[in-house]
Motif scaffolding. Sequence first.
Motif, PDB file in Angstrom:
ATOM      1  N   ALA A 193       0.867  -1.175   0.000  1.00 23.14           N
ATOM      2  CA  ALA A 193       0.000   0.000   0.000  1.00 23.14           C
ATOM      3  C   ALA A 193       0.902   1.222   0.000  1.00 23.14           C
ATOM      4  CB  ALA A 193      -0.917   0.019   1.221  1.00 23.14           C
ATOM      5  N   ILE A 194       0.397   2.339  -0.502  1.00 25.32           N
ATOM      6  CA  ILE A 194       1.150   3.589  -0.519  1.00 25.32           C
ATOM      7  C   ILE A 194       0.302   4.676   0.114  1.00 25.32           C
ATOM      8  CG2 ILE A 194       2.208   5.374  -1.965  1.00 25.32           C
ATOM      9  CD1 ILE A 194       2.901   3.246  -3.992  1.00 25.32           C
ATOM     10  N   LEU A 195       0.931   5.500   0.955  1.00 27.62           N
ATOM     11  CA  LEU A 195       0.248   6.590   1.644  1.00 27.62           C
ATOM     12  C   LEU A 195       0.934   7.898   1.280  1.00 27.62           C
ATOM     13  CD1 LEU A 195      -1.739   7.740   3.726  1.00 27.62           C
ATOM     14  CD2 LEU A 195      -0.126   7.078   5.527  1.00 27.62           C
ATOM     15  N   LEU A 196       0.183   8.819   0.715  1.00 26.98           N
ATOM     16  CA  LEU A 196       0.674  10.151   0.354  1.00 26.98           C
ATOM     17  C   LEU A 196       0.047  11.171   1.293  1.00 26.98           C
ATOM     18  CD1 LEU A 196       2.040  12.253  -1.539  1.00 26.98           C
ATOM     19  CD2 LEU A 196       0.034  12.040  -3.042  1.00 26.98           C
ATOM     20  N   LEU A 201      -3.539   3.073  -3.283  1.00 26.41           N
ATOM     21  CA  LEU A 201      -2.950   4.372  -2.962  1.00 26.41           C
ATOM     22  C   LEU A 201      -3.927   5.157  -2.092  1.00 26.41           C
ATOM     23  CD1 LEU A 201      -0.866   6.676  -3.315  1.00 26.41           C
ATOM     24  CD2 LEU A 201      -2.009   7.234  -5.490  1.00 26.41           C
ATOM     25  N   VAL A 202      -3.485   5.527  -0.896  1.00 27.56           N
ATOM     26  CA  VAL A 202      -4.281   6.319   0.032  1.00 27.56           C
ATOM     27  C   VAL A 202      -3.689   7.719   0.092  1.00 27.56           C
ATOM     28  CG1 VAL A 202      -5.085   6.566   2.424  1.00 27.56           C
ATOM     29  CG2 VAL A 202      -4.823   4.277   1.412  1.00 27.56           C
ATOM     30  N   VAL A 203      -4.530   8.740  -0.025  1.00 27.59           N
ATOM     31  CA  VAL A 203      -4.069  10.122   0.111  1.00 27.59           C
ATOM     32  C   VAL A 203      -4.787  10.744   1.305  1.00 27.59           C
ATOM     33  CG1 VAL A 203      -3.793  12.367  -0.980  1.00 27.59           C
ATOM     34  CG2 VAL A 203      -3.714  10.300  -2.381  1.00 27.59           C
ATOM     35  N   ALA A 204      -4.023  11.356   2.195  1.00 26.24           N
ATOM     36  CA  ALA A 204      -4.578  12.073   3.343  1.00 26.24           C
ATOM     37  C   ALA A 204      -4.413  13.561   3.094  1.00 26.24           C
ATOM     38  CB  ALA A 204      -3.873  11.659   4.633  1.00 26.24           C
ATOM     39  N   VAL A 205      -5.513  14.259   2.860  1.00 27.63           N
ATOM     40  CA  VAL A 205      -5.489  15.677   2.507  1.00 27.63           C
ATOM     41  C   VAL A 205      -5.673  16.484   3.793  1.00 27.63           C
ATOM     42  CG1 VAL A 205      -6.458  17.451   0.999  1.00 27.63           C
ATOM     43  CG2 VAL A 205      -6.508  15.060   0.284  1.00 27.63           C
ATOM     44  N   ASN A 206      -4.565  16.977   4.321  1.00 33.10           N
ATOM     45  CA  ASN A 206      -4.550  17.563   5.653  1.00 33.10           C
ATOM     46  C   ASN A 206      -5.065  18.992   5.721  1.00 33.10           C
ATOM     47  OD1 ASN A 206      -1.847  17.559   4.220  1.00 33.10           O
ATOM     48  ND2 ASN A 206      -1.605  19.332   5.564  1.00 33.10           N
ATOM     49  N   VAL A 260      -9.308   8.668  -0.824  1.00 28.75           N
ATOM     50  CA  VAL A 260      -8.931  10.033  -0.467  1.00 28.75           C
ATOM     51  C   VAL A 260      -9.639  10.413   0.827  1.00 28.75           C
ATOM     52  CG1 VAL A 260      -8.888  12.450  -1.174  1.00 28.75           C
ATOM     53  CG2 VAL A 260      -8.605  10.657  -2.893  1.00 28.75           C
ATOM     54  N   LEU A 261      -8.850  10.547   1.894  1.00 33.19           N
ATOM     55  CA  LEU A 261      -9.367  10.980   3.184  1.00 33.19           C
ATOM     56  C   LEU A 261      -8.981  12.437   3.383  1.00 33.19           C
ATOM     57  CD1 LEU A 261      -8.289   7.954   5.448  1.00 33.19           C
ATOM     58  CD2 LEU A 261     -10.181   8.114   3.815  1.00 33.19           C
ATOM     59  N   ALA A 262      -9.851  13.218   4.002  1.00 29.57           N
ATOM     60  CA  ALA A 262      -9.576  14.641   4.155  1.00 29.57           C
ATOM     61  C   ALA A 262      -9.872  15.110   5.569  1.00 29.57           C
ATOM     62  CB  ALA A 262     -10.391  15.458   3.153  1.00 29.57           C
TER      63      ALA A 262
END
Length: 264
Positions: free
Chosen positions: A53-56, A104-109, A126-128
């Motif tokens: 898994a990849i976390l950005l 691919l998981v993206v955490a939009v801070n 995409v989690l925000a």
Amino acid sequence: MNMQESEGIAWGVADGIGRIVLKRPERANAIGRSSARVLVRAIDEVIAQQPRAILLTGEGRVFCAGGDIGEFVAAGEALPALVDDILNRLHPALLRLSAQPAPLVVAVNGAVGGAGVGLALCGDFVLAAESMKLRTGYAAIGLSPDAGASYFLARRVGLVRAQQLLMLSDAIDSQRCLAWGAVDALHPDAELAGAAEALAARLAHGASASFAGIKALCAGAPGRSFEDHLAMEHQLLRERAGGADAREGVAAFIEKRAARFTGR
């Protein structure tokens, strides 16, 4: 974990999870010539290690403001050459990141704009943060989209709404982003990092070969005939049926226990 870091980008792989972090909060994690080159390096080195898994993620109050406007101004009449220099490397790397088989998981801070929209929305998940807001910004300064911003925005919110958002450059809050499908879940700001890590860990322990097949099927579905799609489903399912994960998954189901997948 040991993370490499250069030009405001940090990256590394541990416990089956590849991590890429935008770490230039004093410049709103903007992407310039040097940071774009390092981001390309980070993407390629993480992918090469074949994480499950990849976390950005990003640091600070802004996930990514997009391109470095200061560099654009300094470039003057040479702006087209600067754009070429950045995108000739960055665009192929973003294609590789999006197409690689791991989830691919993206955490939009926080806030996101310009090229940051492409980075934010390229994820399979995409989690925000609740404080997140999205502003495309391109048309407001006489430019057009890059970094997949128009592609991923249209894929998530629809063609007409994406075009309107790109033309108007209005700021869209996190609740509307969730309602329109731009992001998949919202979390209190203080809880976003933990939620993203938990999701990445769950995916890293899942049936990674199965995930790869699912991504391949869904990514090309709009341009594939039903007949071709069924043939691809048949081929991939037959391959998975002969794998260790399928044997383990079926056994775990019968035995009413959690499966222990190995990615094979």
